[in-house]
Design an enzyme around this catalytic site. Structure first.
Site, mmCIF file in Angstrom:
data_model
loop_
_atom_site.group_PDB
_atom_site.id
_atom_site.type_symbol
_atom_site.label_atom_id
_atom_site.label_comp_id
_atom_site.label_asym_id
_atom_site.label_seq_id
_atom_site.Cartn_x
_atom_site.Cartn_y
_atom_site.Cartn_z
ATOM 1 N N LYS A 210 21.707 40.250 54.850
ATOM 2 C CA LYS A 210 22.755 41.184 54.503
ATOM 3 C C LYS A 210 23.236 42.225 55.599
ATOM 4 O O LYS A 210 24.277 42.260 55.952
ATOM 5 C CB LYS A 210 22.552 41.683 53.226
ATOM 6 C CG LYS A 210 23.371 42.686 52.702
ATOM 7 C CD LYS A 210 23.209 43.272 51.192
ATOM 8 C CE LYS A 210 24.081 44.332 50.774
ATOM 9 N NZ LYS A 210 23.957 44.820 49.769
ATOM 10 N N GLU A 216 11.910 41.392 60.222
ATOM 11 C CA GLU A 216 11.419 40.065 60.149
ATOM 12 C C GLU A 216 12.541 38.974 60.651
ATOM 13 O O GLU A 216 12.523 37.926 61.637
ATOM 14 C CB GLU A 216 10.724 39.593 58.819
ATOM 15 C CG GLU A 216 9.897 40.418 58.208
ATOM 16 C CD GLU A 216 10.021 41.573 57.677
ATOM 17 O OE1 GLU A 216 11.140 42.144 58.024
ATOM 18 O OE2 GLU A 216 9.150 42.190 56.867
ATOM 19 N N GLY A 272 20.968 42.174 47.719
ATOM 20 C CA GLY A 272 20.304 41.002 48.289
ATOM 21 C C GLY A 272 19.657 40.111 47.229
ATOM 22 O O GLY A 272 19.919 38.891 47.408
ATOM 23 N N ARG A 273 19.180 40.447 46.170
ATOM 24 C CA ARG A 273 18.427 39.620 45.077
ATOM 25 C C ARG A 273 19.435 39.179 44.128
ATOM 26 O O ARG A 273 19.050 38.529 43.116
ATOM 27 C CB ARG A 273 17.222 40.482 44.382
ATOM 28 C CG ARG A 273 17.958 41.932 43.914
ATOM 29 C CD ARG A 273 16.650 42.576 43.403
ATOM 30 N NE ARG A 273 17.013 44.152 43.116
ATOM 31 C CZ ARG A 273 17.227 45.186 44.021
ATOM 32 N NH1 ARG A 273 17.180 44.941 45.021
ATOM 33 N NH2 ARG A 273 17.587 46.112 43.353
ATOM 34 N N GLU A 358 12.026 44.330 42.084
ATOM 35 C CA GLU A 358 12.617 44.967 42.677
ATOM 36 C C GLU A 358 13.756 45.896 42.093
ATOM 37 O O GLU A 358 14.257 46.842 42.491
ATOM 38 C CB GLU A 358 13.255 44.158 44.055
ATOM 39 C CG GLU A 358 13.470 44.902 45.449
ATOM 40 C CD GLU A 358 13.914 44.316 46.485
ATOM 41 O OE1 GLU A 358 15.043 43.866 46.545
ATOM 42 O OE2 GLU A 358 13.463 44.145 47.592
ATOM 43 N N HIS A 389 -3.887 24.779 33.761
ATOM 44 C CA HIS A 389 -5.638 24.475 34.343
ATOM 45 C C HIS A 389 -6.099 25.241 35.284
ATOM 46 O O HIS A 389 -6.693 25.538 36.266
ATOM 47 C CB HIS A 389 -5.547 23.086 35.119
ATOM 48 C CG HIS A 389 -5.169 22.051 34.178
ATOM 49 N ND1 HIS A 389 -5.895 21.320 33.163
ATOM 50 C CD2 HIS A 389 -3.796 21.566 33.753
ATOM 51 C CE1 HIS A 389 -5.528 20.599 32.677
ATOM 52 N NE2 HIS A 389 -4.144 20.718 32.655
ATOM 53 N N LYS A 509 8.432 50.059 55.926
ATOM 54 C CA LYS A 509 9.349 49.835 56.795
ATOM 55 C C LYS A 509 9.083 50.614 58.097
ATOM 56 O O LYS A 509 8.736 50.312 59.107
ATOM 57 C CB LYS A 509 10.496 49.246 56.356
ATOM 58 C CG LYS A 509 10.844 48.139 55.663
ATOM 59 C CD LYS A 509 12.258 48.166 55.529
ATOM 60 C CE LYS A 509 12.767 47.034 54.519
ATOM 61 N NZ LYS A 509 14.220 47.042 54.166
HETATM 62 O O1 F6P Z 1 13.350 44.950 52.011
HETATM 63 C C1 F6P Z 1 13.980 44.608 51.153
HETATM 64 C C2 F6P Z 1 15.103 43.925 51.109
HETATM 65 O O2 F6P Z 1 16.325 45.097 51.582
HETATM 66 C C3 F6P Z 1 15.932 43.147 50.063
HETATM 67 O O3 F6P Z 1 16.468 44.056 49.031
HETATM 68 C C4 F6P Z 1 16.726 42.165 50.747
HETATM 69 O O4 F6P Z 1 16.792 41.014 49.922
HETATM 70 C C5 F6P Z 1 15.736 41.804 51.802
HETATM 71 O O5 F6P Z 1 15.242 43.229 52.403
HETATM 72 C C6 F6P Z 1 16.322 41.185 53.005
HETATM 73 O O6 F6P Z 1 17.528 42.219 53.423
HETATM 74 P P1 F6P Z 1 18.558 41.497 54.426
HETATM 75 O O7 F6P Z 1 19.387 40.292 53.985
HETATM 76 O O8 F6P Z 1 19.553 42.700 54.753
HETATM 77 O O9 F6P Z 1 18.067 41.018 55.638
#
Ligand code: F6P
Length: 547
Positions: A210, A216, A272-273, A358, A389, A509
């Site tokens: 987003k 990452e 995002g979620r 979240e 199990h 972060k």
């Molecule tokens: O760190 C949390 C977050 O902001 C989530 O809410 C989101 O889904 C995820 O990181 C990834 O964010 P992006 O789509 O901006 O890379």
């Protein structure tokens, strides 16, 4: 006083529920079922093809009445209307919350700041459709003219969990000559293993983010770019054929080197979620095709309409949200287990963890006060029967109360012999065992030695919902996800928290950004953390052979 400013514990319905809880907390489900032979039929409801049996909960008709009163007193109806009406209900980020617009039909009208957003949503869907058709048919070629057969989604959080969950859930409908991989972790192993057997000439990367700034994802995207370019002698013109982006941030996408012609956008009013049905779902569309994707959106929309219009007493997300409040805040339950009896839904609990935790893992109300009640429960789960199990022992005989959601299907997508009846028999048996248990008399009657009896008693009275649908289709998946989205919303409204921000992920972060150079510097860094963090950094550097 409006619902937003009145403290939850001051609400009339809350006070009534507190007294009511004292009256019924020890009531056993054995008793409740014996008292009302129709309970199973009466405490169940069906909507949009999803049947919910909530009779095996520690509730009476009075409990449900009071919970609905609580929802009303908390202004749930107005808040639903505010969300669907494009109001900026994500207060701390000053944003509308309109994932429901992502699945609105083409002729719907939903305005944000006076502008109808539905045409933009469908314009992006049309572009995704065109792109997906070209990749699926082989018309979209890689840099050397080979067909694309591998699709790697790079994203994390909402930009990964939704895509990977949906891909796994709908694999039955996927085009099987395409291979899908999902890379999320900044651990290089994730990328290395994802591409180990892939040919760069046949591989397309979707960089899904987003913000397009997530550490990452950007690290993995850069590594992917190097991996891809290495196969094409560094020819950067190849990027256009092997990289597409899904983002709200055109500037950063361009800076990364992806042409905005290869970018699929979405909007800041999609969290995002809550984004698996936006262009973040591009990998899903590539897997199951545009038609399947649109079916999934139609499923979401059906549940949205049910949530928006059904009376609370028959409203699936509202009922499930209220039951969650009942256990979380009155019984003191700290967890919820989601137990899908369908192997295709193996990533569904992981997906729901972000959606629920979240969203509702907050101790500050929308007006900045600390809550004096518990909010978001800890969600976990595994597909059945595997979980049986493993951790079900604790659910049956542990000291904690763990409300469970069982998800079951009438038909298997892979009908093999007796497998499906065996699988579903376990859903009904588990819910039955949890509710009714086994008394000492029953255990003794089986001839069990006296000393062993206490070990073999199941006290029961452990609550569960059973969700039953005919079969796992794209539309059903949309309905199921929307059901949980709106249940999470219902809970957030009652707790009076902002379910749409995520400030709690920021601090870690930031601190990591400060520590990275301290791990990498060739000189011994001056460490100014606490003694534990300083020590860990020193030991880590030593392990790497650094001063
Ligand atoms: O760190 C949390 C977050 O902001 C989530 O809410 C989101 O889904 C995820 O990181 C990834 O964010 P992006 O789509 O901006 O890379």
């Amino acid at each position: 006083m409006n619902a937003q400013t009145q403290s939850l514990s001051d609400r009339q319905a809350w006070k009534k529920l507190t007294a009511h809880y004292e009256a019924i907390r020890n009531l056993h489900m054995r008793q409740m079922f014996a008292d009302d032979p129709q309970r199973g039929e009466q405490m169940s409801t069906e909507a949009v093809g999803l049947f919910l049996d909530y009779s095996k909960n520690r509730v009476t008709a009075e409990t449900l009445k009071l919970l609905v009163e609580l929802a009303e007193e908390s202004g749930l109806r107005e808040r639903i209307d505010a969300m669907f009406g494009g109001k900026k209900i994500n207060l701390t980020e000053d944003r509308a919350v309109l994932h429901v617009a992502l699945r609105a039909p083409r002729d719907a009208k939903i305005e944000v700041d006076g502008e109808n957003v539905v045409p933009e949503v469908h314009a992006v869907l049309d572009r995704m459709t065109d792109f997906a058709n070209r990749v699926r048919s082989g018309a979209w070629k890689g840099h050397t003219g080979k067909r694309i057969v591998n699709i790697v989604n790079i994203g994390i959080g909402g930009s990964d969990l939704g895509p990977v969950m949906a891909y796994e859930a709908l694999k039955h409908y996927a085009q099987r000559d395409l291979t899908f991989r999902f890379v999320s972790n900044v651990d290089g192993t994730d990328f290395a293993e994802a591409v180990v057997d892939l040919d760069p000439e046949e591989t397309l990367f979707i960089v899904a983010s987003k913000t397009f700034t997530t550490l990452e994802t950007m690290t993995n995207a850069n590594t992917a770019r190097e991996w891809s370019l290495a196969a094409f002698g560094g020819d950067t013109s190849s990027v256009a054929k092997h990289f597409v982006a899904v983002s709200t941030n055109a500037e950063q996408v361009t800076e990364f080197g992806i042409d905005t012609a290869n970018m699929f956008g979405f909007w800041d009013w999609v969290g995002g979620r809550y984004s698996m049905d936006s262009s973040i779902g591009l990998s899903t569309m590539l897997a199951i095709g545009p038609e399947g994707f649109l079916e999934m959106l139609a499923g979401f929309h059906e549940m949205d309409e049910h949530f928006r219009t059904a009376p609370f007493e028959q409203n699936l997300p509202v009922l499930m949200g209220l039951l969650s409040i009942w256990y979380n805040d009155f019984f003191g339950a700290e967890t919820v287990a989601v137990l899908p009896y369908d192997q295709y839904l193996k990533r569904f609990p992981a997906y729901l963890q972000q959606l629920s935790m979240e969203s509702n893992g907050k101790y500050i109300t929308v007006d900045g006060k600390r809550v004096d009640y518990a909010t978001g429960p800890i969600l976990f789960g595994e597909p059945g029967t595997n979980g049986q199990h493993s951790f079900y022992q604790l659910i049956h005989q542990g000291t904690r109360l763990i409300p469970c959601d069982f998800i079951a299907f009438g038909k298997s997508l892979n009908p093999l012999g007796r497998h499906h009846d065996m699988l579903q028999a376990n859903v009904f048996a588990q819910a039955e065992a949890l509710a009714f248990g086994k008394t000492a008399e029953e255990v003794k009657a089986e001839g069990t030695a006296d000393w062993l009896v206490p070990h073999r008693v199941f006290e029961g009275n452990r609550p569960s919902n059973v969700l039953l649908a005919e079969s796992l289709t794209p539309a059903l998946l949309g309905k199921l996800v929307a059901l949980y989205e709106h249940s999470v919303f219902t809970q957030g409204i009652i707790w009076n928290i902002d379910s749409f921000d995520q400030w709690g992920v920021e601090l870690g972060k930031k601190l990591a950004q400060r520590i990275i150079p301290e791990l990498e510097s060739s000189e011994q860094p001056e460490l100014e953390h606490d003694s534990s963090t300083n020590n860990l950094i020193r030991i880590y550097r030593k392990m790497k052979g650094m001063p």
